[in-house]
Structure formats: C-alpha cells, structure tokens
Design an enzyme around this catalytic site. Structure first.
Site, PDB file in Angstrom:
ATOM      1  N   HIS A  82      -1.071  -3.705  -4.159  1.00 53.47           N
ATOM      2  CA  HIS A  82      -2.024  -2.733  -4.732  1.00 53.47           C
ATOM      3  C   HIS A  82      -1.976  -1.464  -3.884  1.00 53.47           C
ATOM      4  O   HIS A  82      -2.919  -1.147  -3.157  1.00 53.47           O
ATOM      5  CB  HIS A  82      -3.442  -3.306  -4.744  1.00 53.47           C
ATOM      6  CG  HIS A  82      -3.641  -4.464  -5.663  1.00 53.47           C
ATOM      7  ND1 HIS A  82      -4.133  -4.314  -6.943  1.00 53.47           N
ATOM      8  CD2 HIS A  82      -3.417  -5.791  -5.490  1.00 53.47           C
ATOM      9  CE1 HIS A  82      -4.210  -5.511  -7.523  1.00 53.47           C
ATOM     10  NE2 HIS A  82      -3.776  -6.423  -6.663  1.00 53.47           N
ATOM     11  N   LYS A  85      -4.868   1.270  -4.055  1.00 56.87           N
ATOM     12  CA  LYS A  85      -6.173   1.118  -3.408  1.00 56.87           C
ATOM     13  C   LYS A  85      -6.055   0.777  -1.932  1.00 56.87           C
ATOM     14  O   LYS A  85      -7.069   0.628  -1.243  1.00 56.87           O
ATOM     15  CB  LYS A  85      -7.016   0.055  -4.126  1.00 56.87           C
ATOM     16  CG  LYS A  85      -6.463  -1.362  -4.096  1.00 56.87           C
ATOM     17  CD  LYS A  85      -7.519  -2.390  -4.533  1.00 56.87           C
ATOM     18  CE  LYS A  85      -8.017  -2.232  -5.936  1.00 56.87           C
ATOM     19  NZ  LYS A  85      -7.124  -2.852  -6.942  1.00 56.87           N
ATOM     20  N   HIS A 230      -3.564 -11.066 -13.445  1.00 57.91           N
ATOM     21  CA  HIS A 230      -4.428 -11.672 -12.437  1.00 57.91           C
ATOM     22  C   HIS A 230      -5.171 -12.828 -13.111  1.00 57.91           C
ATOM     23  O   HIS A 230      -5.889 -12.612 -14.094  1.00 57.91           O
ATOM     24  CB  HIS A 230      -5.438 -10.659 -11.908  1.00 57.91           C
ATOM     25  CG  HIS A 230      -4.886  -9.686 -10.915  1.00 57.91           C
ATOM     26  ND1 HIS A 230      -3.863  -8.826 -11.207  1.00 57.91           N
ATOM     27  CD2 HIS A 230      -5.229  -9.449  -9.617  1.00 57.91           C
ATOM     28  CE1 HIS A 230      -3.594  -8.084 -10.130  1.00 57.91           C
ATOM     29  NE2 HIS A 230      -4.402  -8.453  -9.155  1.00 57.91           N
ATOM     30  N   GLU A 233      -8.830 -16.106 -10.341  1.00 56.30           N
ATOM     31  CA  GLU A 233      -9.032 -15.829  -8.915  1.00 56.30           C
ATOM     32  C   GLU A 233     -10.474 -16.181  -8.544  1.00 56.30           C
ATOM     33  O   GLU A 233     -11.305 -15.326  -8.262  1.00 56.30           O
ATOM     34  CB  GLU A 233      -8.721 -14.356  -8.612  1.00 56.30           C
ATOM     35  CG  GLU A 233      -8.632 -14.060  -7.127  1.00 56.30           C
ATOM     36  CD  GLU A 233      -8.254 -12.622  -6.828  1.00 56.30           C
ATOM     37  OE1 GLU A 233      -8.154 -12.286  -5.641  1.00 56.30           O
ATOM     38  OE2 GLU A 233      -8.056 -11.828  -7.775  1.00 56.30           O
ATOM     39  N   ASP A 330      -0.319  -8.741  -1.621  1.00 59.66           N
ATOM     40  CA  ASP A 330      -1.561  -8.406  -2.301  1.00 59.66           C
ATOM     41  C   ASP A 330      -2.185  -7.163  -1.653  1.00 59.66           C
ATOM     42  O   ASP A 330      -1.490  -6.204  -1.367  1.00 59.66           O
ATOM     43  CB  ASP A 330      -2.515  -9.592  -2.304  1.00 59.66           C
ATOM     44  CG  ASP A 330      -3.520  -9.549  -3.452  1.00 59.66           C
ATOM     45  OD1 ASP A 330      -3.360  -8.697  -4.350  1.00 59.66           O
ATOM     46  OD2 ASP A 330      -4.443 -10.368  -3.478  1.00 59.66           O
ATOM     47  N   ASN A 331      -3.466  -7.176  -1.405  1.00 62.13           N
ATOM     48  CA  ASN A 331      -4.169  -5.989  -0.916  1.00 62.13           C
ATOM     49  C   ASN A 331      -3.943  -5.775   0.582  1.00 62.13           C
ATOM     50  O   ASN A 331      -3.711  -6.718   1.330  1.00 62.13           O
ATOM     51  CB  ASN A 331      -5.668  -6.117  -1.178  1.00 62.13           C
ATOM     52  CG  ASN A 331      -5.982  -6.219  -2.659  1.00 62.13           C
ATOM     53  OD1 ASN A 331      -5.690  -7.223  -3.291  1.00 62.13           O
ATOM     54  ND2 ASN A 331      -6.575  -5.181  -3.198  1.00 62.13           N
TER      55      ASN A 331
END
Length: 422
Positions: A82, A85, A230, A233, A330-331
């Site tokens: 991501h 963000k 997604h 989750e 991921d993030n």
C-alpha cells in the site's frame, strides 16, 4: 557501493562458490540440493546470466568474485503493498493498534492530506526503499474512494513510468464492494482499463454478496481485467467470504487471474468448513497471499489481553491443496502497521517464524520470489535463468541459519550485472 565484497569491473566475470536456493533456479536438474540449497558458479556476461555451472568449474581465465558460500537470490516480488498510504505514521498514528483505529485514522489522513504531491512523495520514498532492498516487481493497492481514485491513479501512472527499468509496478483499486452497483463503479472500471490496473475491493458478508461478486466478475471479464481482493481480514468466524469468491469465479466462468489476500478467518473455522473452503479455492484456481507481519499486528488485539492466535491464514493447508501461496509486506509505517520497510528479507524471516515454514526450509525461498512473480504474471522475474538478466541479490549468509538470523544489511543488489548504489 556498500556490501560484503567487491564485484569485478569487467563486462564478463564469475561469481564463484555461490549458494542458491534450488527453487530459485529456472533449471536445477543438474545440481544436487542439500536443505534446498545448491552450490554453483555463475558466469555473468554483458549484464546477463551467461551460464550456471557446478561450483569450481567456471573458466579460470575470467575475472571473479569468490562468494565463499554466500547466497545468491533473484530479485524479489512484493505482491501486496500500500505505497499510497505508507509512511503517514508520524502525522496520523493508530491510538490503540486496532483495525477500526487504522480505518478511522487513514480515512482522516486521506481527507486532510492526500494531494497528488503528498501521494507522489510517499510513493517515491517507498519505492526507493524497495529498490535498495532488492525488489524488482511490486503490486500496490490504491485507496479508490472518489475523488481519490483519480488523484492516486494519475500519480501512480507517472510513478510507474519514472520507475520503469528499476521496479515494475502494478496497481489495484481498493474500495468497498457495497459501492459496486453505483455509477462510481463504472467510472472506476474505465479508469482501471485506461491505466492497466486491477479490480480490487474488500469483501463483506452482505445479503446480496453473490450478486455483487457476479457484477465484479462480469465487469472484469468485459474489460479484460484481473482481480485482487482483500478477504476476511478478521478473527470473526461468521465472516467467511473466501468460498463464495471461489464459487463466483467458477459460476461466471472467469478466465482471468484472481488473487485473495489475508483470509485470516479461515484459520478460525472448524476442520470440515476449512477443508471445504480450501478445496473450493483450489478448484477455482485462486492465488492466496498472506501478510503475516500486518495480520499479527492487528488481529486478536484487545486492550489488556494477550493475543490468543497468530492472525494468519491456513498457509500450509492451502499450499498442500495445490493453491499458489506467497507472502508480502502489506502496509508500512501507517495506522494499519506501525513498522516495516518494504524489505522482503524481513518478510520471509518473520513469515518463517509466524507461519512455521521451516522443518524443512527446502522450498521456502519461493514465497518472495518464484511464486509471487508467477501470480503476477511475470514468472521470469522470480528465477535465475541462463540468458536472463543478472538481476540478483547477493548475501554473505551461507546457510539458512545465517540468512534467517540477521537482517542481511550488507547485501549487494545487482541489476543488469552491476551493483546498485543504495
């Protein structure tokens, strides 16, 4: 150039006594592996892998660098990130580390700060980090609630062009499927077709979930788009959309690629439900990416209570069923995950611990190289092949225990046969 050794400054040279994960070789048939590792000499000529030979057999006349048993890997694929963000933690933290805390604070930051310049700056920093660590193929999800989808995809298109030749980029539109019957979805689909993107989204247990999935699959088929979702989750057992996605792909005869990420609640099901769901995923040909660091951070987090489970999906069972499985970053440094640096070595090191992907480790290297590259339709990027580009990552670590015990900060990233300046 930093690193544990010096590469020859010559158009043709050899890397002697290298240790290579056998699963990362396009053809390992002529090598004998021990714990999934083989010993080889790699001859590099004019930026390409000329030939891969048994250790000790490279031509003696060539300039050479002695790896002394150090590992050589292909460059990495980080298939679920991501970067739109990333790196907002210092200005918008998650106050309690929960999933809802992440959602609320990302939304607030997006509304307040996500101009084209802001998104571009954070994408640029993210990609510099990924490149320095050895990633050459990266897929990112982009928050696509209007009007952000127009802003972020235009920035992404510019960034993809700027980074061409260093990191190949793919983008997925991330939105809630409760918007799929709105005019916005048609506009989003046109944007994705224009930018060669993927349809994404967050699936939910809605009364008309099947109809929404059918709408998504039809739109993807009509526009030649792949899908990356997604999924589940959550720790809630009653939230299990994974099987419904598999059924929808089969029901619609969808021939494109479908990837599902997270799938956390699968690990909360009884054995019969889990097996039935895994069989459906395998039959439908879905690919699964686990995000072990972020999921362990967010899942089963309750104030004042130690978590009772690891937050990850049934990775081993899915793999055993023939499902393509991989792991990814991921993030990074945002309210969904406070840490991370887009380093696939960190991801695989933590994945081995969290998912217990050892004993044996023979094919574990595939989860950040061969398999995610195949899932993203770029299988040639995940292996070292004669005639292919000398895009390699060199490590002083000689065996798994050394590789998985240290951050490998002295690695050398090679692109087209030359070490990069990190």
């Amino acid at each position: 150039m930093p690193g544990f050794m010096t590469l020859p400054e010559a158009p043709s040279y050899a890397l002697l006594r290298a240790t290579i994960p056998a699963v990362c070789l396009a053809d390992a048939s002529s090598f004998e592996a021990m714990e999934g590792l083989v010993s080889a000499d790699i001859v590099i000529a004019d930026g390409k892998v000329d030939v891969i030979l048994p250790a000790g057999t490279a031509p003696a006349a060539l300039p050479a660098a002695d790896m002394r048993g150090g590992m050589v890997w292909p460059t990495f694929t980080d298939m679920h990130t991501h970067i739109d963000k990333g790196h907002i933690w210092e200005r918008r933290r998650n106050p309690d580390g929960t999933f809802m805390g992440a959602l609320e604070n990302v939304m607030a930051d997006r509304q307040a700060n996500w101009s084209a310049d802001d998104v571009a700056a954070r994408m640029e920093f993210s990609l510099k980090s990924a490149y320095a660590h050895g990633t050459s193929l990266l897929r990112t999800h982009l928050d696509s609630l209007p009007p952000q989808h127009e802003i972020s995809f235009e920035v992404f298109a510019d960034t993809r062009e700027k980074w061409a030749g260093r990191i190949e980029l793919q983008a997925v539109a991330l939105f809630s499927i409760d918007m799929i019957f709105e005019p916005f979805f048609d506009d989003l689909t046109r944007l994705l077709k224009r930018h060669n993107g993927l349809i994404g989204g967050v699936t939910q247990m809605l009364p008309d979930l099947d109809a929404r999935l059918d709408r998504m699959f039809r739109a993807a088929a009509d526009n030649g788009l792949d899908i990356d979702l997604h999924v589940d989750e959550t720790e809630e057992r009653e939230v299990l959309t994974l099987g419904r996605i598999a059924e929808a792909k089969l029901r619609n005869g969808f021939e494109g690629a479908v990837t599902v990420g997270h799938c956390c609640s699968l690990a909360r099901q009884d054995e019969d439900t889990a097996k039935r769901t895994i069989d459906a995923v395998a039959q439908a040909g879905l690919s699964v990416v686990s995000l072990p660091m972020c999921n362990m951070y967010l899942q089963d987090r309750h104030e004042g209570r130690t978590p009772r489970w690891r937050g990850v999906t049934l990775f081993k069972e899915l793999t055993a069923a023939g499902v393509k499985t991989a792991v990814s970053s991921d993030n990074t440094r945002d309210p969904f995950y406070a840490y991370g640096d887009l380093d696939p070595v960190e991801v695989i090191r933590e994945a081995v611990r969290i998912l217990q992907l050892d004993h044996p480790l023979d094919e574990t290297a595939r989860i950040i190289t061969r398999t995610p590259a195949e899932i993203l339709g770029r299988g040639e990027r995940g292996v070292i092949a004669e005639g292919g580009p000398a895009d390699l990552v060199l490590f002083s670590a000689r065996r798994w225990s050394e590789f998985l015990s240290r951050p490998q900060a002295d690695r050398i990233v090679m692109r087209n046969g030359m070490g990069i300046d990190r």
